[in-house]
Design an enzyme around this catalytic site. Structure first.
Site, PDB file in Angstrom:
ATOM      1  N   GLY A  19       0.839  -1.212   0.000  1.00  0.00           N
ATOM      2  CA  GLY A  19       0.000   0.000   0.000  1.00  0.00           C
ATOM      3  C   GLY A  19       0.862   1.245   0.000  1.00  0.00           C
ATOM      4  CG  ASN A  21      -1.192   3.293  -3.730  1.00  0.00           C
ATOM      5  OD1 ASN A  21      -1.103   2.440  -2.854  1.00  0.00           O
ATOM      6  ND2 ASN A  21      -2.354   3.745  -4.154  1.00  0.00           N
ATOM      7  CB  ILE A  24       0.984   5.589   6.716  1.00  0.00           C
ATOM      8  CG1 ILE A  24       0.101   6.469   7.609  1.00  0.00           C
ATOM      9  CG2 ILE A  24       2.217   5.125   7.500  1.00  0.00           C
ATOM     10  CD1 ILE A  24      -0.594   5.705   8.745  1.00  0.00           C
ATOM     11  N   GLY A  25       1.931   4.650   3.797  1.00  0.00           N
ATOM     12  CA  GLY A  25       2.836   3.832   2.980  1.00  0.00           C
ATOM     13  C   GLY A  25       3.695   4.678   2.062  1.00  0.00           C
ATOM     14  CB  SER A 144      -5.285   0.710  14.785  1.00  0.00           C
ATOM     15  OG  SER A 144      -6.002   1.790  15.355  1.00  0.00           O
ATOM     16  CE1 TYR A 159      -8.338   0.030  10.462  1.00  0.00           C
ATOM     17  CE2 TYR A 159      -8.527   0.970  12.668  1.00  0.00           C
ATOM     18  CZ  TYR A 159      -7.796   0.758  11.509  1.00  0.00           C
ATOM     19  OH  TYR A 159      -6.518   1.254  11.408  1.00  0.00           O
TER      20      TYR A 159
END
Ligand code: NAP
Length: 237
Positions: A19, A21, A24-25, A144, A159
């Protein structure tokens, strides 16, 4: 930690980020590439990952949909015999807008588990041969604080449960990989201004990435199987 002899340049570390793109990535890819790492930025649509491709430093953009098994197999094969020093399982989803007491989208809940819980395990196991080639292998999974059993707050069932399960998966993985010296840690990146975190979040993606970079540099066997924050504090499970 292995250190190069004086005058001998340590080999450049290779970091895989899923991820990569956006959010945070992307910020972590930028931070690590600037620091001289070789970054393999994995994303679902490389042709659209213009910001990632334009980063300064050695950034190799590769296709990976973390929930698609053939995609994981192709990605692992593309690494061939390369050592991977750090795998950052960053790709994640927020669980959608129907995950409340009286409004639950069960399909979205299952999909959230696919991305947030199962995919990091699948990728970590697929890349084990590459991690084993590193003198200092580490697996970092973006979790998280919303998963913490110590924090009592309502809502966001999909989540929270997917990240709580991710924490357990990473703890078990740390035990299974301990003998091989592969360090495994779930990490809370802070509340970060991204598409997921929203504009009102506390931290910029760059600040989170700087903290995550320092944390990744510091991780040793004594840190494995423990839950950390982006700024290097231990997080209660
Ligand atoms: P984000 O801005 O929503 O970005 C999510 C990233 O995950 C995107 O690159 C997205 O790719 C990728 N992704 C989602 N599903 C994927 C799949 N099937 N295959 C490959 N990539 C996939 O989120 P973020 O805020 O940067 O969050 C990054 C990580 O930190 C997540 O795991 C998140 O749960 C965690 N986290 C974030 C915060 C926060 O405050 N932001 C707080 C705690 C934890 P596409 O562009 O293709 O969709």
């Amino acid at each position: 930690m292995s250190r190069a002899a004086p005058g001998v340049r340590a080999p450049r570390e290779t970091i895989v980020i899923t991820g990569a793109n956006r959010g945070i990535g992307l910020a972590l890819a930028a931070e690590l590439a600037r620091a001289g790492k070789r970054v393999i930025g994995a994303c679902r649509a490389p042709a659209r990952a213009r910001e990632l491709a334009a980063l300064e430093g050695e950034v190799d953009v590769r296709e990976l949909d973390v929930v698609d098994e053939p995609s994981v197999v192709r990605f692992a094969a593309s690494l061939a015999d390369d050592a991977v020093d750090v795998l950052v399982c960053n790709a994640g989803v927020g669980g959608g807008s129907h995950q409340a007491l009286t409004d639950m989208d069960y399909r979205a809940w299952r999909e959230t588990f696919e991305v947030n819980t199962i995919a990091p395990f699948r990728l970590a196991t697929a890349l084990l041969p590459n991690l084993r080639r590193s003198p200092r292998p580490r697996i970092v999974a973006l979790s998280s604080q919303m998963a913490s059993l110590q924090r009592k707050s309502g809502g966001a069932y999909a989540y929270r449960s997917s990240k709580a399960a991710l924490n357990k998966v990473m703890q078990v993985l740390s035990v299974d990989l301990e003998r091989e010296g592969i360090v495994v840690c779930p990490v809370h990146p802070g509340w970060v201004r991204t598409d997921m975190g929203g504009a009102g979040a506390e931290l910029s993606a760059d600040a989170s990435a700087q903290g995550l970079h320092a944390l990744i540099e510091s991780l040793g066997p004594e840190h494995s199987g423990r839950f950390w924050t982006w700024d290097g504090k231990e997080h209660p499970w």
